[in-house]
Design a protein around this motif. Structure first.
Motif, PDB file in Angstrom:
ATOM      1  N   GLU A  84       0.416   4.257  -2.900  1.00  0.00           N
ATOM      2  CA  GLU A  84       0.671   5.317  -2.332  1.00  0.00           C
ATOM      3  C   GLU A  84       1.503   6.523  -3.127  1.00  0.00           C
ATOM      4  O   GLU A  84       1.082   7.670  -3.505  1.00  0.00           O
ATOM      5  CB  GLU A  84       0.193   5.581  -0.659  1.00  0.00           C
ATOM      6  CG  GLU A  84       0.022   7.016  -0.760  1.00  0.00           C
ATOM      7  CD  GLU A  84      -1.490   7.030  -0.719  1.00  0.00           C
ATOM      8  OE1 GLU A  84      -1.493   8.362  -0.795  1.00  0.00           O
ATOM      9  OE2 GLU A  84      -2.204   6.530  -0.771  1.00  0.00           O
ATOM     10  N   SER A 114       0.889  -1.434   0.007  1.00  0.00           N
ATOM     11  CA  SER A 114      -0.322   0.189  -0.043  1.00  0.00           C
ATOM     12  C   SER A 114       1.070   1.040   0.186  1.00  0.00           C
ATOM     13  O   SER A 114       0.501   1.985  -0.200  1.00  0.00           O
ATOM     14  CB  SER A 114      -1.085  -0.025   0.632  1.00  0.00           C
ATOM     15  OG  SER A 114      -0.240   0.168   2.945  1.00  0.00           O
ATOM     16  N   GLN A 115       1.911   0.901   0.802  1.00  0.00           N
ATOM     17  CA  GLN A 115       3.128   2.668   0.753  1.00  0.00           C
ATOM     18  C   GLN A 115       3.526   2.651  -1.026  1.00  0.00           C
ATOM     19  O   GLN A 115       3.281   3.449  -1.004  1.00  0.00           O
ATOM     20  CB  GLN A 115       3.782   2.123   1.474  1.00  0.00           C
ATOM     21  CG  GLN A 115       4.762   3.312   1.790  1.00  0.00           C
ATOM     22  CD  GLN A 115       5.933   3.348   2.495  1.00  0.00           C
ATOM     23  OE1 GLN A 115       6.532   2.369   3.133  1.00  0.00           O
ATOM     24  NE2 GLN A 115       6.699   4.327   2.763  1.00  0.00           N
ATOM     25  N   SER A 116       3.737   1.443  -1.391  1.00  0.00           N
ATOM     26  CA  SER A 116       4.272   2.019  -2.719  1.00  0.00           C
ATOM     27  C   SER A 116       3.531   2.650  -3.381  1.00  0.00           C
ATOM     28  O   SER A 116       3.260   3.042  -4.638  1.00  0.00           O
ATOM     29  CB  SER A 116       4.670   1.018  -3.129  1.00  0.00           C
ATOM     30  OG  SER A 116       3.938  -0.933  -3.660  1.00  0.00           O
TER      31      SER A 116
END
Length: 155
Positions: free
Chosen positions: A7, A3-5
């Motif tokens: 985002e 989810s961080q990448s």
């Protein structure tokens, strides 16, 4: 992808689209404002040439060509138009008569100030709500972008 990448990808896509939209919008606004102003006889590109010449610098034609990454022939054609329209004047260099310095007429200085006021407001609005540390980060991002543009244009 996590989810961080995801985002980060969304953020970089947003920044890419924003850069395109901002560039297009600024150019459109400048053209529109020029058409509504007393400077109807000039283009946005010519305004930026006037801005590069500056109020008091007396840059040489070579310096202006280098800054704008224009050939001397292209610059000469643009300067001829701006001189004919009453915005720019060529000034013989007192130390070396082979060198031509550039200056703005009173009409050119008025245009410069109007254009500068627009960009000052643009930057103030862009930076509204950011603290000093944020502004330094934005400045570094702009330096990175300018460095990339310089690298690409040097090829």
């Amino acid at each position: 992808m996590n989810s961080q990448s995801d985002e980060i990808k969304k953020d970089t896509d947003f920044i890419n689209e924003s850069l395109i939209n901002v560039y297009d919008s600024i150019m459109r606004i400048e053209e529109s404002e020029i058409r509504k102003s007393r400077f109807k006889d000039i283009t946005a590109k010519e305004v930026h040439l006037v801005h590069t010449i500056g109020l008091h610098d007396r840059k040489t034609t070579s310096e202006v060509a280098h800054i704008l990454k224009l050939s001397k022939g292209t610059l000469t054609a643009n300067l001829n138009n701006l001189e004919r329209k009453g915005y720019v004047m060529r000034i013989a260099n007192q130390e070396d008569h082979r060198i031509i310095n550039l200056g703005l007429t009173s009409k050119g200085r008025l245009l410069y100030r109007a254009h500068d006021a627009f960009h000052t407001l643009l930057v103030k609005r862009f930076l509204r709500g950011f603290n000093d540390d944020d502004i330094r980060l934005i400045k570094q991002a702009m330096v990175n972008l300018e460095d990339f543009i310089d690298e690409v244009s040097a090829k």
